[in-house]
Scaffold this active site. Structure first.
Site, PDB file in Angstrom:
ATOM      1  N   ALA A 197      33.781 -48.610 -21.336  1.00 55.73           N
ATOM      2  CA  ALA A 197      32.661 -49.544 -21.483  1.00 55.73           C
ATOM      3  C   ALA A 197      33.080 -50.808 -22.240  1.00 55.73           C
ATOM      4  O   ALA A 197      34.215 -51.257 -22.125  1.00 55.73           O
ATOM      5  CB  ALA A 197      31.476 -48.840 -22.135  1.00 55.73           C
ATOM      6  N   SER A 198      32.191 -51.333 -23.049  1.00 53.13           N
ATOM      7  CA  SER A 198      32.420 -52.646 -23.671  1.00 53.13           C
ATOM      8  C   SER A 198      33.453 -52.626 -24.787  1.00 53.13           C
ATOM      9  O   SER A 198      33.780 -53.684 -25.329  1.00 53.13           O
ATOM     10  CB  SER A 198      31.103 -53.193 -24.209  1.00 53.13           C
ATOM     11  OG  SER A 198      30.185 -53.396 -23.164  1.00 53.13           O
ATOM     12  N   THR A 199      33.981 -51.456 -25.127  1.00 56.01           N
ATOM     13  CA  THR A 199      35.011 -51.415 -26.176  1.00 56.01           C
ATOM     14  C   THR A 199      36.265 -52.169 -25.766  1.00 56.01           C
ATOM     15  O   THR A 199      37.089 -52.531 -26.618  1.00 56.01           O
ATOM     16  CB  THR A 199      35.389 -49.963 -26.530  1.00 56.01           C
ATOM     17  OG1 THR A 199      35.932 -49.310 -25.371  1.00 56.01           O
ATOM     18  CG2 THR A 199      34.179 -49.201 -27.044  1.00 56.01           C
TER      19      THR A 199
END
Length: 479
Positions: free
Chosen positions: A184-186
């Protein structure tokens, strides 16, 4: 009781032996593993390797985790005697003897306090927590939930106890290194560095975010998590507010080939090399991978989802923590490890680690842009992790992530209440502290629990609070 009555039971005797005992029970299982009785396959493997002589008086062997990885070091070497005997089997004299070599102790990097805090923080949730020393790759906490008591296996687990472990929550799976999740956005800070280094954007480039992204001459809309968009967005705001639309555009401009090659350097799609055998590579998608796996070409529409850590991309919590370690060290790549040294009597020997060549950017200042944006994510009011860290007595940086598990049809909106619990989003967070000279990396994954900002970041805050609780307050302050 048996001994005084032994004369009544010819052929039976009681023999004492030493056995492993794991005092912390399920808190350390997936890191330490356990020893248990050797099976036929293990006996055969020892014979093929010519090590069976060293195990002729041995009942147990390392089965998982550190116990298995460092089995030879822990086991030691048996001694032997060559003797002369008479016709009655009585020893007359010793002709030759070889002293045994005791196994060595292992000095772990794990902090039992942090480990127990991680266990308590996850509670009944399924997930994983990794805490790494940012300065050398030592793993301070390594917890997968749910776990199980390794002492069950030491003396031979019962059928009922083993069956109880084969439940849908999968406690036998080491989620830290074998759990695969969309990152995801990591990964947005990593992608920002690549875009800056490839001159796809600059530090001041602004894009307009109406709440969605479209490919040229296409109708499909890739939606932002904020339906009305983020307005004008630069690289800082894109990371601080986790703007999907910005990264859809950035990923489209970069293309899959550059993304795959760059992210591979951060350890995605490969083993981290941590010192246990139970690890998966997960999947870093590429043009070649899709052709081999699906016999299909890479389409432009495949890239937007990859650009926000979704789609074909999966990663383990260990990989995510390792990638952040590389980032805060500005390209320097330490090998993650659970054991720092061996000890025999008073002799301590540090274990040497392989260190890969550092990642070289065209412009080293791009590291600082991404790190500053992650500082803002925690310390500015609009940052997605700000609420979780209000009042913290240290400076920190980080990135939240909310990993979609089930696809949502075009035109529909995510509604957790309408989904099966196992189809709800995973909460992700990866962060570091202190900001100026990072000491620890924390990566949190909580399955089907919701948002990274509301679930993942607070768990990371709990771990950091514990770590810094005895540190001097000089860590407080602005960069």
């Amino acid at each position: 009781l048996f001994s005084v009555n032994q004369h009544k039971y010819p052929g039976f005797s009681v023999e004492a032996r030493l056995a492993r005992h794991y005092p912390y029970g399920d808190a350390l299982t997936h890191a330490i593993g356990y020893v248990a009785k050797m099976n036929k396959a293990e006996h055969l493997e020892l014979e093929m390797e010519g090590r069976d002589v060293n195990y002729r008086a041995t009942r147990d062997i390392g089965k998982l985790g550190i116990e298995k990885y460092y089995e030879e070091i822990l086991h030691g070497v048996v001694g032997s005697e060559e003797v002369e005997i008479n016709n009655r089997g009585r020893i007359l004299r010793t002709l030759k003897s070889t002293d045994p070599e005791p196994g060595k102790d292992l000095i772990l990097t794990l902090d039992i306090g942090l480990q127990q805090i991680a266990q308590a923080a996850l509670g009944e949730e399924r997930g994983a927590v990794v805490v790494m020393d940012a300065r050398d790759g030592g793993v301070l906490a390594f917890y997968s939930n749910p776990s199980y008591d390794p002492n069950l296996f030491v003396h031979g687990i019962s059928g009922a106890d083993y069956k109880a472990l084969l439940n849908p929550d999968r406690p036998l799976v080491n989620r830290v290194t074998k759990g695969v999740y969309p990152p995801a956005s990591t990964i947005k800070p990593h992608l920002a560095i690549l875009a800056l280094d490839e001159d796809v954007v600059t530090e001041t480039t602004e894009m307009h975010d109406p709440g969605f992204f479209k490919l040229p001459k296409a109708d499909h809309r890739w939606r932002d998590w904020r339906p009305w968009g983020h307005g004008k967005v630069d690289v800082y705001k894109a990371i601080e507010e986790s703007c999907d639309t910005y990264f859809y555009e950035v990923g489209y401009r970069l293309g899959i080939d550059k993304i795959s090659a760059f992210m591979y350097q951060f350890g995605f799609g490969q083993l981290t090399g941590i010192d246990i055998y139970e690890e998966k590579t997960a999947n870093l998608p590429s043009r070649e991978w899709k052709e081999v796996t699906y016999k299909l070409p890479w389409y432009p529409g495949d890239t937007p989802n990859i650009s926000i850590g979704q789609g074909y991309w999966t990663a383990t919590p260990m990989q995510i923590a390792n990638s952040m370690s590389i980032m805060v060290n500005k390209g320097q790549r330490f090998q993650p490890h659970l054991v720092s040294a061996t000890k025999l009597s008073d002799q301590v020997q540090i274990i040497a680690r392989d260190e890969k060549p550092p990642i070289q950017l065209k412009n080293e200042a791009n590291w600082d842009i991404a790190l500053r944006a992650m500082y803002n994510t925690v310390h500015l009011n609009n940052g997605t992790a700000h609420k979780a860290f209000i009042g913290a007595q240290y400076t920190a940086g980080g990135k939240t992530g909310t990993a979609q598990v089930k696809s949502i049809a075009q035109g529909e909106r995510y509604d957790a209440e309408k989904l099966d619990e196992r189809h709800r989003d995973n909460a992700m967070y990866v962060g570091f502290a202190p900001y100026k000279k990072p000491e620890i990396i924390v990566a949190v994954t909580v399955e089907n629990a919701g948002g990274g900002s509301t679930v993942g970041a607070p768990i990371a805050r709990t771990l950091m609070d514990y770590y810094f609780s005895n540190k001097p307050k000089s860590l407080v302050g602005k960069p």
